[in-house]
Design an enzyme around this catalytic site. Structure first.
Site, PDB file in Angstrom:
ATOM      1  N   HIS A 102       0.795  -1.162  -0.009  1.00 34.15           N
ATOM      2  CA  HIS A 102       0.162   0.112  -0.090  1.00 34.15           C
ATOM      3  C   HIS A 102       0.802   1.266  -0.142  1.00 34.15           C
ATOM      4  O   HIS A 102       1.953   1.371   0.472  1.00 34.15           O
ATOM      5  CB  HIS A 102      -0.854  -0.124   1.263  1.00 34.15           C
ATOM      6  CG  HIS A 102      -0.204   0.061   2.611  1.00 34.15           C
ATOM      7  ND1 HIS A 102       0.185  -1.290   3.089  1.00 34.15           N
ATOM      8  CD2 HIS A 102       0.235   0.829   3.368  1.00 34.15           C
ATOM      9  CE1 HIS A 102       0.832  -1.126   4.254  1.00 34.15           C
ATOM     10  NE2 HIS A 102       0.827   0.228   4.247  1.00 34.15           N
ATOM     11  N   HIS A 104       0.783   5.232   1.669  1.00 36.23           N
ATOM     12  CA  HIS A 104       0.336   6.199   2.117  1.00 36.23           C
ATOM     13  C   HIS A 104       0.216   7.648   1.377  1.00 36.23           C
ATOM     14  O   HIS A 104       1.308   8.051   0.655  1.00 36.23           O
ATOM     15  CB  HIS A 104       1.035   6.511   3.635  1.00 36.23           C
ATOM     16  CG  HIS A 104       1.230   5.354   4.595  1.00 36.23           C
ATOM     17  ND1 HIS A 104       0.562   5.259   5.427  1.00 36.23           N
ATOM     18  CD2 HIS A 104       2.011   4.061   4.447  1.00 36.23           C
ATOM     19  CE1 HIS A 104       0.573   4.205   6.054  1.00 36.23           C
ATOM     20  NE2 HIS A 104       1.694   3.551   5.280  1.00 36.23           N
TER      21      HIS A 104
HETATM   22  P1  AMP Z   1       2.036   0.245   7.348  1.00 37.20           P
HETATM   23  O1  AMP Z   1       2.828   0.581   8.566  1.00 37.20           O
HETATM   24  O2  AMP Z   1       2.595   1.017   6.213  1.00 37.20           O
HETATM   25  O3  AMP Z   1       2.015  -1.090   7.067  1.00 37.20           O
HETATM   26  O4  AMP Z   1       0.719   0.975   7.498  1.00 37.20           O
HETATM   27  C1  AMP Z   1      -0.396   0.386   7.725  1.00 37.20           C
HETATM   28  C2  AMP Z   1      -1.656   1.181   7.945  1.00 37.20           C
HETATM   29  O5  AMP Z   1      -2.727   0.648   7.809  1.00 37.20           O
HETATM   30  C3  AMP Z   1      -1.646   1.665   9.269  1.00 37.20           C
HETATM   31  O6  AMP Z   1      -1.309   3.355   9.192  1.00 37.20           O
HETATM   32  C4  AMP Z   1      -2.797   1.435   9.906  1.00 37.20           C
HETATM   33  O7  AMP Z   1      -3.468   2.573  10.619  1.00 37.20           O
HETATM   34  C5  AMP Z   1      -3.741   1.295   8.527  1.00 37.20           C
HETATM   35  N1  AMP Z   1      -4.775   0.463   8.926  1.00 37.20           N
HETATM   36  C6  AMP Z   1      -4.802  -0.991   9.329  1.00 37.20           C
HETATM   37  N2  AMP Z   1      -5.817  -1.488   9.585  1.00 37.20           N
HETATM   38  C7  AMP Z   1      -6.844  -0.474   8.822  1.00 37.20           C
HETATM   39  C8  AMP Z   1      -8.253  -0.663   8.607  1.00 37.20           C
HETATM   40  N3  AMP Z   1      -8.864  -1.716   8.655  1.00 37.20           N
HETATM   41  N4  AMP Z   1      -8.654   0.359   7.864  1.00 37.20           N
HETATM   42  C9  AMP Z   1      -7.924   1.586   7.440  1.00 37.20           C
HETATM   43  N5  AMP Z   1      -6.626   1.481   7.725  1.00 37.20           N
HETATM   44  C10 AMP Z   1      -5.877   0.541   8.342  1.00 37.20           C
END
Ligand code: AMP
Ligand code: ZN
Length: 147
Positions: A102, A104
């Site tokens: 993903h 950000h």
């Molecule tokens: P990363 O550290 O790049 O893997 O970021 C994962 C992101 O996903 C974090 O910023 C979380 O807050 C976000 N996240 C986790 N679960 C969900 C969800 N169900 N809906 C929206 N965001 C999420």
């Protein structure tokens, strides 16, 4: 993490809730549940890839194209961003916590260092429905659904 236990695949299948910002055949964008700033959005390929190594190049290109459009929407729409971070955390050492690739999209405003630091610490949601509407409002209608 497989598609069965992946939280982002559950969002793609509409089994988990999300504030959706953009959707097309190959990608989905939705608000981060723990935003570091108001409007913080995630862009994912619908097809599950755990990390950059597994991510097909075409999915990576599509994710970038959508992230670029959302970044522009944050600047020209009601979010009124002065700048935007596009960030990929790849691997645990880089703080990846969800193993579905993903990007950000994090809006920034001039002089927001203190509020960003607070946002990083608290990661609290502020009126997600209105925030989602504000991000979507900046998207050029004519370009929605474009591949
Ligand atoms: P990363 O550290 O790049 O893997 O970021 C994962 C992101 O996903 C974090 O910023 C979380 O807050 C976000 N996240 C986790 N679960 C969900 C969800 N169900 N809906 C929206 N965001 C999420
Ligand atoms: Zn997944």
């Amino acid at each position: 993490m497989t598609t069965d236990d992946c939280p982002f695949c559950a969002i793609v299948r509409s089994e988990s809730p999300a504030i959706r910002i953009h959707e097309d055949e190959h990608t989905l964008a939705f608000l981060d549940i723990r935003p570091v700033s108001r409007g913080h959005t995630l862009v994912i390929p619908k097809r599950h890839s755990p990390n950059l190594e597994a991510l097909p190049v075409d999915d990576g290109a599509r994710v970038f194209a959508v992230a670029q459009r959302i970044a522009l929407a944050m600047r020209r729409g009601p979010v009124a961003a002065d700048g935007v971070h596009l960030v990929v955390n790849d691997g645990r050492a880089a703080m990846q916590t969800v193993f579905h690739a993903h990007m950000h999209v994090v809006p920034r405003h001039r002089g927001d260092k203190v509020s960003l630091a607070a946002g990083l610490a608290t990661r609290r949601r502020h009126d997600p429905q209105q925030t989602g509407a504000d991000v979507r409002a900046g998207l050029e209608p004519g370009r929605e659904g474009e591949k």
